[in-house]
Design a protein around this motif. Structure first.
Motif, mmCIF file in Angstrom:
data_model
loop_
_atom_site.group_PDB
_atom_site.id
_atom_site.type_symbol
_atom_site.label_atom_id
_atom_site.label_comp_id
_atom_site.label_asym_id
_atom_site.label_seq_id
_atom_site.Cartn_x
_atom_site.Cartn_y
_atom_site.Cartn_z
ATOM 1 N N MET A 195 41.702 75.061 -61.861
ATOM 2 C CA MET A 195 41.908 74.421 -60.561
ATOM 3 C C MET A 195 41.189 73.080 -60.507
ATOM 4 O O MET A 195 41.712 72.099 -59.967
ATOM 5 N N ALA A 196 39.976 73.036 -61.067
ATOM 6 C CA ALA A 196 39.208 71.787 -61.065
ATOM 7 C C ALA A 196 39.908 70.725 -61.913
ATOM 8 O O ALA A 196 39.992 69.555 -61.517
ATOM 9 N N ILE A 197 40.426 71.129 -63.076
ATOM 10 C CA ILE A 197 41.157 70.190 -63.925
ATOM 11 C C ILE A 197 42.390 69.672 -63.198
ATOM 12 O O ILE A 197 42.699 68.473 -63.233
ATOM 13 N N GLY A 198 43.100 70.572 -62.528
ATOM 14 C CA GLY A 198 44.264 70.156 -61.758
ATOM 15 C C GLY A 198 43.899 69.160 -60.675
ATOM 16 O O GLY A 198 44.622 68.187 -60.425
ATOM 17 N N TYR A 199 42.756 69.377 -60.032
ATOM 18 C CA TYR A 199 42.289 68.461 -58.977
ATOM 19 C C TYR A 199 41.997 67.081 -59.571
ATOM 20 O O TYR A 199 42.363 66.048 -58.985
ATOM 21 N N ILE A 200 41.363 67.055 -60.749
ATOM 22 C CA ILE A 200 41.074 65.775 -61.406
ATOM 23 C C ILE A 200 42.371 65.048 -61.753
ATOM 24 O O ILE A 200 42.500 63.841 -61.538
ATOM 25 N N HIS A 201 43.338 65.776 -62.261
ATOM 26 C CA HIS A 201 44.613 65.158 -62.635
ATOM 27 C C HIS A 201 45.336 64.568 -61.431
ATOM 28 O O HIS A 201 46.028 63.559 -61.552
ATOM 29 N N GLU A 202 45.180 65.201 -60.277
ATOM 30 C CA GLU A 202 45.861 64.728 -59.070
ATOM 31 C C GLU A 202 45.153 63.548 -58.425
ATOM 32 O O GLU A 202 45.789 62.713 -57.778
ATOM 33 N N HIS A 203 43.831 63.453 -58.612
ATOM 34 C CA HIS A 203 43.048 62.467 -57.857
ATOM 35 C C HIS A 203 42.298 61.471 -58.738
ATOM 36 O O HIS A 203 41.426 60.738 -58.243
ATOM 37 N N TYR A 204 42.648 61.385 -60.040
ATOM 38 C CA TYR A 204 41.880 60.532 -60.952
ATOM 39 C C TYR A 204 41.915 59.065 -60.556
ATOM 40 O O TYR A 204 41.025 58.292 -60.917
ATOM 41 N N GLN A 205 42.939 58.629 -59.817
ATOM 42 C CA GLN A 205 43.044 57.228 -59.418
ATOM 43 C C GLN A 205 42.150 56.880 -58.237
ATOM 44 O O GLN A 205 42.006 55.714 -57.880
ATOM 45 N N SER A 235 31.362 67.196 -69.762
ATOM 46 C CA SER A 235 30.982 67.358 -68.365
ATOM 47 C C SER A 235 32.179 66.993 -67.490
ATOM 48 O O SER A 235 33.118 66.329 -67.966
ATOM 49 N N PRO A 236 32.194 67.409 -66.223
ATOM 50 C CA PRO A 236 33.325 67.044 -65.362
ATOM 51 C C PRO A 236 33.555 65.532 -65.296
ATOM 52 O O PRO A 236 34.708 65.073 -65.306
ATOM 53 N N ILE A 237 32.483 64.756 -65.244
ATOM 54 C CA ILE A 237 32.633 63.298 -65.172
ATOM 55 C C ILE A 237 33.157 62.747 -66.490
ATOM 56 O O ILE A 237 34.032 61.857 -66.513
ATOM 57 N N GLU A 238 32.665 63.274 -67.618
ATOM 58 C CA GLU A 238 33.176 62.844 -68.923
ATOM 59 C C GLU A 238 34.660 63.171 -69.042
ATOM 60 O O GLU A 238 35.445 62.356 -69.527
ATOM 61 N N TYR A 239 35.038 64.364 -68.590
ATOM 62 C CA TYR A 239 36.443 64.762 -68.665
ATOM 63 C C TYR A 239 37.307 63.823 -67.827
ATOM 64 O O TYR A 239 38.370 63.368 -68.272
ATOM 65 N N MET A 240 36.858 63.530 -66.605
ATOM 66 C CA MET A 240 37.632 62.660 -65.731
ATOM 67 C C MET A 240 37.775 61.259 -66.333
ATOM 68 O O MET A 240 38.871 60.677 -66.328
ATOM 69 N N ASN A 241 36.685 60.717 -66.861
ATOM 70 C CA ASN A 241 36.760 59.388 -67.468
ATOM 71 C C ASN A 241 37.633 59.389 -68.722
ATOM 72 O O ASN A 241 38.365 58.426 -68.979
ATOM 73 N N HIS A 242 37.553 60.464 -69.496
ATOM 74 C CA HIS A 242 38.411 60.593 -70.679
ATOM 75 C C HIS A 242 39.872 60.607 -70.255
ATOM 76 O O HIS A 242 40.723 59.944 -70.863
ATOM 77 N N TYR A 243 40.170 61.361 -69.216
ATOM 78 C CA TYR A 243 41.542 61.431 -68.718
ATOM 79 C C TYR A 243 42.012 60.066 -68.229
ATOM 80 O O TYR A 243 43.144 59.641 -68.490
ATOM 81 N N ARG A 244 41.141 59.354 -67.510
ATOM 82 C CA ARG A 244 41.478 58.009 -67.043
ATOM 83 C C ARG A 244 41.745 57.070 -68.221
ATOM 84 O O ARG A 244 42.683 56.251 -68.180
ATOM 85 N N VAL A 245 40.928 57.178 -69.263
ATOM 86 C CA VAL A 245 41.113 56.335 -70.446
ATOM 87 C C VAL A 245 42.453 56.631 -71.114
ATOM 88 O O VAL A 245 43.149 55.709 -71.580
ATOM 89 N N GLN A 246 42.843 57.897 -71.157
ATOM 90 C CA GLN A 246 44.130 58.243 -71.758
ATOM 91 C C GLN A 246 45.284 57.666 -70.947
ATOM 92 O O GLN A 246 46.270 57.188 -71.515
ATOM 93 N N LYS A 247 45.178 57.709 -69.635
ATOM 94 C CA LYS A 247 46.198 57.093 -68.792
ATOM 95 C C LYS A 247 46.234 55.584 -69.012
ATOM 96 O O LYS A 247 47.307 54.974 -69.074
#
Length: 305
Positions: A195-205, A235-247
């Protein structure tokens, strides 16, 4: 091949043949072989060379060359280098519903539906030490060869091999009824992380606070951060930044937009921080990445796998 870390929402293959085959997938930067993700399809991962430690929900399995891993639908999974310095694997992602019959029969009722509904759980690690395991590995090899050589009847051959695989695995499946229930009656921790990963994917911007992610998972920040790091290796922040970098990487590959505009688009409000974070995960600056990859399209959409 480059992959994204996200829950897959695309169709593998096509609706009439929901199978995708990915040969010769190599590890990402550092020790990451397969980013943490999940999808609704089932998957077989066949290690071609080297070895890796694969995570399936809370279980960790070291898979060596010549061995395979079964990933059930909805399972959070990832892979990391462990004792070896490299890993190359092939993956077969498929929707088990393709083996259902138009008219319910004994095959569907006894063998396919219990696996589809997770009443029966196939073995995860196929080592090749027993005869049935070697049968499974041979069928996986046959599927991969047929797709790599573009065999004219690869669709019917693949379906036949999948039937054979589940026939070989069936005597070694275990009933889910004997599995211990969660300590509490709420969502499992794995589901909370998803659920947390899904939330990051929806709100990464957007500007995303750690507390908002932890609240989505229904955990305290400290407990959530520890468990998330254990599950995802970031970490959650590392994951979010990694996801942003991939986008951002996709935008650099596919558009001519300015770097600063791309940074803002994927959720970074500081250009210097974006460049430093991008270089951390991709090894080069955004400008260098565009020069090296700007003419390419995404070769490996989200696995995954």
């Amino acid at each position: 091949m480059r992959r994204e870390t996200l829950r897959e929402n695309r169709i593998h293959g096509n609706p009439s043949f929901p199978v995708s085959v990915y040969p010769d997938v190599e590890q990402l930067n550092g020790n990451c072989v397969l980013d943490c993700h999940w999808h609704d399809e089932m998957e077989f991962i066949l290690v071609r060379s080297g070895s890796a430690l694969f995570q399936t929900d809370m279980q960790h399995t070291e898979v060596n060359a010549g061995e395979a891993l079964f990933v059930n639908s909805g399972t959070l999974h990832a892979g990391y280098l462990h004792h070896d310095d490299h890993c190359v694997f092939s993956a077969i992602v498929f929707d088990l519903k393709m083996l259902l019959s138009p008219v319910p029969d004994v095959i569907q009722q006894r063998f396919i539906e219990p696996v589809l509904h997770k009443a029966l759980l196939p073995p995860i690690h196929i080592k090749g030490t027993e005869a049935w395991e070697r049968e499974v590995l041979e069928s996986l090899d046959k599927i991969l060869r047929d797709h790599e050589t573009r065999h004219p009847a690869k669709e019917i051959s693949t379906k036949a091999q999948l039937y054979a695989i589940f026939a070989s695995m069936y005597p070694h499946m275990i009933s889910a009824a004997g599995e211990p229930p969660e300590a509490n009656t709420g969502l499992s921790k794995v589901e909370r992380v998803k659920m947390a990963i899904g939330y990051i994917h929806e709100h990464y911007q957007e500007p995303v606070r750690l507390k908002s992610i932890a609240d989505k998972a229904g955990m305290s920040e400290g407990h959530f951060c520890r468990f998330f790091k254990q599950m995802v290796q970031k970490s959650p922040i590392e994951y979010m930044n990694h996801y942003r970098v991939q986008k951002a990487s996709l935008l650099l590959e596919q558009t001519n937009r300015k770097v600063v505009d791309i940074a803002l688009e994927v959720g970074f409000d500081n250009l210097s921080y974006f460049i430093a974070t991008f270089k951390k995960w991709n090894g080069v600056t955004p400008s260098r990445y565009r020069k090296e990859h700007g003419s390419q399209q995404a070769a490996f959409p989200p696995l995954s796998l």
